[in-house]
Design a protein around this motif. Structure first.
Motif, PDB file in Angstrom:
ATOM      1  N   UNK A  44       0.841  -1.205   0.000  1.00  0.00           N
ATOM      2  CA  UNK A  44       0.000   0.000   0.000  1.00  0.00           C
ATOM      3  C   UNK A  44       0.870   1.246   0.000  1.00  0.00           C
ATOM      4  N   UNK A  45       0.241   2.357  -0.386  1.00  0.00           N
ATOM      5  CA  UNK A  45       0.941   3.643  -0.424  1.00  0.00           C
ATOM      6  C   UNK A  45       0.126   4.682   0.320  1.00  0.00           C
ATOM      7  N   UNK A  46       0.815   5.512   1.087  1.00  0.00           N
ATOM      8  CA  UNK A  46       0.178   6.554   1.889  1.00  0.00           C
ATOM      9  C   UNK A  46       0.768   7.907   1.490  1.00  0.00           C
ATOM     10  N   UNK A  47      -0.097   8.831   1.108  1.00  0.00           N
ATOM     11  CA  UNK A  47       0.309  10.210   0.819  1.00  0.00           C
ATOM     12  C   UNK A  47      -0.041  11.043   2.046  1.00  0.00           C
ATOM     13  N   UNK A  54       5.608  24.584  12.974  1.00  0.00           N
ATOM     14  CA  UNK A  54       5.192  25.600  12.007  1.00  0.00           C
ATOM     15  C   UNK A  54       5.555  25.297  10.567  1.00  0.00           C
ATOM     16  N   UNK A  55       6.194  24.162  10.318  1.00  0.00           N
ATOM     17  CA  UNK A  55       6.572  23.795   8.946  1.00  0.00           C
ATOM     18  C   UNK A  55       5.659  22.704   8.421  1.00  0.00           C
ATOM     19  N   UNK A  56       5.500  22.688   7.110  1.00  0.00           N
ATOM     20  CA  UNK A  56       4.729  21.632   6.449  1.00  0.00           C
ATOM     21  C   UNK A  56       5.609  20.954   5.403  1.00  0.00           C
ATOM     22  N   UNK A  57       5.622  19.622   5.430  1.00  0.00           N
ATOM     23  CA  UNK A  57       6.428  18.852   4.478  1.00  0.00           C
ATOM     24  C   UNK A  57       5.541  17.770   3.868  1.00  0.00           C
ATOM     25  N   UNK A  58       5.387  17.799   2.559  1.00  0.00           N
ATOM     26  CA  UNK A  58       4.597  16.772   1.867  1.00  0.00           C
ATOM     27  C   UNK A  58       5.458  15.530   1.661  1.00  0.00           C
ATOM     28  N   UNK A  68      10.040  -0.922   2.931  1.00  0.00           N
ATOM     29  CA  UNK A  68       9.324   0.316   2.592  1.00  0.00           C
ATOM     30  C   UNK A  68      10.290   1.345   2.022  1.00  0.00           C
ATOM     31  N   UNK A  69       9.705   2.314   1.364  1.00  0.00           N
ATOM     32  CA  UNK A  69      10.436   3.494   0.918  1.00  0.00           C
ATOM     33  C   UNK A  69       9.607   4.704   1.315  1.00  0.00           C
ATOM     34  N   UNK A  70      10.266   5.751   1.764  1.00  0.00           N
ATOM     35  CA  UNK A  70       9.574   6.966   2.196  1.00  0.00           C
ATOM     36  C   UNK A  70      10.267   8.185   1.607  1.00  0.00           C
ATOM     37  N   UNK A  71       9.471   9.169   1.187  1.00  0.00           N
ATOM     38  CA  UNK A  71      10.000  10.417   0.669  1.00  0.00           C
ATOM     39  C   UNK A  71       9.344  11.558   1.424  1.00  0.00           C
TER      40      UNK A  71
END
Length: 202
Positions: A44-47, A54-58, A68-71
């Motif tokens: 499965x993949x999770x976005x 205070x920071x946002x990282x997609x 697994x691999x994560x970006x």
């Protein structure tokens, strides 16, 4: 008489403590359904979007078995289920470490983020409205994480939000999609990072 009253008060306190440790049947059923859904998928993949200080990282992660691999932004993590390679382009380094099989932290071991929660955490339904249910989980044993808030879609038991409370810090992960994926998991290839420093803690 005083001794008798003391015994009664002690028994009452014990009953209150025991009742607070009982599993919430509704949260237990939801966690079991979530675990079954994850286990039924070969991959499965999770976005998601990480919010911290205070920071946002997609980012996204993809799981198949224990690998697994994560970006996250420019950073990447590769794992074969035994070791994990954290690639940090800003520092031009790769940090290698063993995988903690007991960790449920989605950023440290996403393969276990939604499994065995019923066994390792006390849990209860905090609120339920507008098609979503909010669960509060607290680790049964000593942990750097003091509490986890998990928001699920009640119709599909899909995770929508995770909030980790740890050492006074709050880490929030909003989940945009959670879907089955048969895409392969790439292995870490050191030749892709010839000028990076390799730091191995294994």
């Amino acid at each position: 008489m005083k001794k008798f009253r003391y015994i009664l008060l002690t028994l009452f306190a014990l009953l209150v403590a025991i009742s607070s440790l009982r599993a919430d049947p509704r949260s237990a059923q939801l966690l079991k359904s979530l675990e079954q859904r994850v286990e039924q998928m070969a991959g499965y993949e999770v976005q998601f979007t990480l919010r911290i200080e205070g920071r946002e990282i997609a980012g996204y992660y993809r799981v198949r078995g224990d690998a697994y691999v994560m970006q996250m932004g420019e950073a990447a993590v590769f794992s074969d289920g035994r070791s994990r390679w954290e690639v940090d382009p800003s520092k031009r380094e790769v940090v290698v470490d063993g995988v903690d099989p007991q960790s449920h932290n989605i950023l440290q071991n996403p393969t276990r983020a939604f499994t065995f929660l019923d066994a390792d955490y006390t849990h209860e339904v905090h609120s339920e409205a507008a098609g979503q249910v909010t669960l509060i989980l607290k680790p049964k044993t000593r942990s750097s994480i003091s509490a986890v808030t998990l928001v699920l879609d009640t119709a599909t038991v899909t995770p929508r939000l995770l909030v980790y409370e740890a050492d006074g810090e709050r880490l929030q992960i909003s989940i945009a999609s959670f879907a089955e994926s048969m895409a392969p998991i790439p292995a870490f290839d050191e030749s892709n990072y010839p000028d990076y420093e390799l730091i191995d803690f294994r």
